[in-house]
Design an enzyme around this catalytic site. Structure first.
Site, short mmCIF file in Angstrom:
data_model
loop_
_atom_site.label_atom_id
_atom_site.label_comp_id
_atom_site.label_asym_id
_atom_site.label_seq_id
_atom_site.Cartn_x
_atom_site.Cartn_y
_atom_site.Cartn_z
N LYS A 95 0.79 -1.19 0.18
CA LYS A 95 -0.01 0.05 0.12
C LYS A 95 0.96 1.18 -0.04
O LYS A 95 0.72 2.15 -0.83
CB LYS A 95 -0.90 0.08 1.23
CG LYS A 95 -2.05 1.18 1.06
CD LYS A 95 -3.08 1.07 2.42
CE LYS A 95 -2.60 1.01 3.69
NZ LYS A 95 -2.24 0.02 4.34
N ARG B 129 2.27 8.38 7.13
CA ARG B 129 2.24 8.33 8.45
C ARG B 129 3.81 7.99 9.07
O ARG B 129 4.60 7.68 7.92
CB ARG B 129 1.41 7.13 9.32
CG ARG B 129 -0.14 7.53 9.26
CD ARG B 129 -0.64 5.98 9.80
NE ARG B 129 -0.47 5.18 9.20
CZ ARG B 129 -0.90 3.94 9.35
NH1 ARG B 129 -1.18 3.36 10.59
NH2 ARG B 129 -0.53 2.86 8.54
N LYS C 282 7.25 -6.47 11.43
CA LYS C 282 6.30 -5.84 10.27
C LYS C 282 7.26 -4.90 9.19
O LYS C 282 7.17 -5.07 8.07
CB LYS C 282 5.41 -4.83 10.83
CG LYS C 282 4.65 -4.31 9.68
CD LYS C 282 3.25 -3.51 10.19
CE LYS C 282 2.44 -2.96 9.32
NZ LYS C 282 3.12 -1.89 8.53
N ALA D 123 -3.62 1.78 13.24
CA ALA D 123 -5.01 1.52 12.54
C ALA D 123 -5.92 0.71 13.01
O ALA D 123 -7.05 0.70 13.19
CB ALA D 123 -5.12 1.47 10.97
N PHE E 261 -3.72 -0.67 7.27
CA PHE E 261 -4.31 -1.82 6.96
C PHE E 261 -5.46 -1.86 5.91
O PHE E 261 -5.39 -0.87 4.81
CB PHE E 261 -4.92 -2.36 8.23
CG PHE E 261 -4.04 -2.37 9.47
CD1 PHE E 261 -2.70 -3.36 8.97
CD2 PHE E 261 -3.91 -1.95 10.44
CE1 PHE E 261 -1.85 -3.39 10.01
CE2 PHE E 261 -3.13 -2.09 11.40
CZ PHE E 261 -1.97 -2.73 11.18
N PHE F 210 3.57 -8.52 -9.14
CA PHE F 210 4.97 -9.56 -8.75
C PHE F 210 5.35 -10.11 -9.92
O PHE F 210 4.42 -10.54 -10.77
CB PHE F 210 4.34 -10.31 -7.68
CG PHE F 210 4.37 -9.73 -6.27
CD1 PHE F 210 5.57 -10.10 -5.47
CD2 PHE F 210 3.68 -8.85 -5.69
CE1 PHE F 210 5.58 -9.61 -4.28
CE2 PHE F 210 3.76 -8.50 -4.58
CZ PHE F 210 4.75 -8.71 -3.73
#
Length: 556
Positions: free
Chosen positions: A71, A94, A105, A273, A301, A381
């Site tokens: 994203k 952010r 993550k 989020a 998310f 991909f």
């Protein structure tokens, strides 16, 4: 293949003063943090108040999977693609928390040829905003305990202190602690705990504040405890507002950096989020809207969490009217939602793709509930097959939704041109007629049920006795007309992270409803949501290092 940090370290960055000058800003408008990052003074908004607003584009996604969706990479690449087709574009993101960076993550600066730089600074301490939030949070905690120690004039019940301490690190050992042990001078003995800093209400407030005055008003409203006779106690009553605002004075200013192709980027604020509202700051978005033709922003998310909160909280309270939404998906992630294990995602599987597509279909429906047109971005991909890509494209078109292949990870802005062209066509069509999902005047229970049924697809909501008691108390205290901020797993449309795809026949369990009076919302906690994550068996921190020559390795 080069890592993200290697690509970023080879970037040909322009001095941030030059980036700002291209926007019409001057060096006097900046507070420099070295050569390539700066803060923009808030008085710039006064100079820009008569400038027209740009088109606001939200980037969201399907429910995240271990396969990855990209994203942030798409957000950054889209902004660069818009520049490629002649638009003056800005990306707003952010700030990454240190917890995920050193946990599992990873960072939040994009990837491949679609990154914001300097990515090592952005992913680490950056300009110290999160540290400022941490310090303000813990100053308030210290003032609460000092008030208790010094006579407790406000009659605070030590068992009903709801304000917790914070640290920007994954540390499960701090979730529940006992403080005040030892001699009498060490304070009142009581149970306490730490949340990760980005889960602090102060972070949510920083990202929703529109000025220093608004920031102070919000800080003063924060409910930190309850008295023996069950009355709320605020930070304002503890006379903590001024000192907290002082600690946050620099953090309130948006941070300006650039992409690998020198597109301007504002990176500011970082509420989670699945706990908070998951959007970058209002100040950064407002500023970008006055400095560009197109502003690309994102919400954390999937669309069931970040986009819902972006619309129902951020846009509601600011008057922002998004022109279009980009929903990011990958063939790999859709197959994962269709039941394929991560090890087998490279194999063509149209049957699983069809099942997983239902998650994307639901997120498309969710966006349309807010009367904003959407375009699907398939983050490419190398393992995607022609048949799989064709299947997704045809299914999207059957739903009346445009779809574009995004190749920004490999090609940068050039790989985002097709997506940019479709976004511009949709945004300039005038089809957006933004509306919120519920009215603030509705009862708390009804607002929660609306989100669960309309956005998650739940059959209903099961409220625990505690949740029912919470809602009754919040309504009696005058907080019933606040927006709802759902705290729910990001991995599923339901409150069960194992239910992938588009689950049906489920109910959402609401365990409690918490107050964030300063932020202006109520947090409805569905399932088990951890406000202080733990580290995995092999943390990313074990692989990160800095060499003698200053080269950083292992940072993604």
């Amino acid at each position: 293949m080069k890592t993200d940090v290697q690509i970023a370290q080879e970037a040909k960055m322009l001095p941030i003063v030059e980036i700002a000058e291209n926007l019409g800003l001057t060096a006097d408008d900046l507070e420099l943090y070295g050569k390539y990052k700066a803060k923009i003074h808030l008085d710039v908004m006064e100079k820009l108040q008569d400038a027209p607003d740009a088109k606001l584009i939200l980037v969201t996604a399907i429910n995240p999977t271990p396969a990855g969706e990209g994203k942030t990479t798409t957000n950054v690449g889209l902004s660069m693609g818009l520049v490629k087709i002649g638009k003056k574009a800005f990306t707003t993101l952010r700030e990454p928390s240190l917890g995920p960076c050193f946990g599992v993550k990873g960072g939040a600066a994009g990837g491949g040829q679609a990154q914001v730089v300097p990515m090592d600074d952005i992913n680490l301490h950056f300009t110290g905003d999160i540290h400022a939030v941490t310090t303000a949070n813990n100053l308030l905690a210290a003032l609460i305990d000092n008030h208790m120690h010094q006579g407790n004039l406000l009659s605070i019940d030590p068992k009903r202190i709801v304000w917790r301490r914070a640290v920007d690190m994954n540390d499960r050992a701090l979730r529940n602690i006992t403080i005040g042990l030892g001699p009498k001078g060490n304070g009142v003995v009581r149970q306490d705990g730490f949340d990760i800093a980005v889960a602090s209400e102060i972070m949510a407030i920083l990202c929703l504040a529109t000025s220093m005055e608004d920031l102070k008003e919000r800080l003063a409203k924060m409910v930190v405890a309850y008295t023996y006779d069950n009355k709320p106690v605020t930070a304002g009553q503890l006379e903590a507002t001024g000192s907290m605002a002082l600690l946050l004075k620099d953090a309130l200013m948006p941070n300006i950096v650039q992409t690998l192709e020198n597109t301007p980027a504002l990176i500011h604020g970082g509420p989670f989020a699945n706990i908070a509202h998951g959007c970058n700051s209002v100040m950064a978005t407002q500023m970008a809207l006055k400095l560009a033709d197109y502003v690309v922003t994102e919400a954390g998310f999937g669309a069931d969490l970040g986009a819902e909160k972006f619309f129902n909280i951020k846009c509601r309270y600011t008057g922002f009217k998004p022109s279009a939404v980009v929903i990011v998906a990958t063939v790999r992630a859709l197959k994962n939602h269709g039941g394929v294990s991560k090890a087998d995602l490279n194999n063509e599987n149209i049957e699983a793709l069809a099942i997983g597509f239902e998650n994307l279909e639901k997120q498309i429906e969710n966006v349309h509930k807010f009367s904003v047109p959407a375009v699907v971005a398939i983050n490419a991909f190398p393992t995607d097959t022609t048949a799989e890509l064709k299947f997704v494209e045809e299914r999207c078109k059957a739903l009346g939704v445009e779809v574009a292949l995004s190749e920004v990870w490999a090609k940068g802005g050039e790989g985002g041109v097709a997506l940019a062209e479709k976004v511009v066509a949709i945004a300039e069509s005038g089809k957006a007629d933004f509306k919120t999902l519920y009215n603030l005047e509705q009862p708390i229970q009804e607002k929660i049920e609306t989100i669960c049924k309309e956005i998650y697809g739940a059959d209903g909501v099961d409220f625990t006795a505690k949740a029912m008691k919470d809602m009754k108390k919040l309504t009696e205290d005058g907080f019933g007309e606040l927006a709802i901020c759902m705290a729910k797993t990001q991995y599923s449309l339901s409150d069960n992270p194992k239910l992938l795809g588009r689950p049906s026949g489920f109910k959402v369990a609401i365990n409690e409803v918490k107050l964030s009076a300063g932020a202006g919302f109520l947090i409805a906690i569905a399932g088990s949501i951890m406000r202080m994550p733990g580290l995995p068996k092999v943390p990313s921190a074990n692989k990160i290092d800095i060499l003698e020559n200053g080269e950083i390795v292992g940072l993604f």
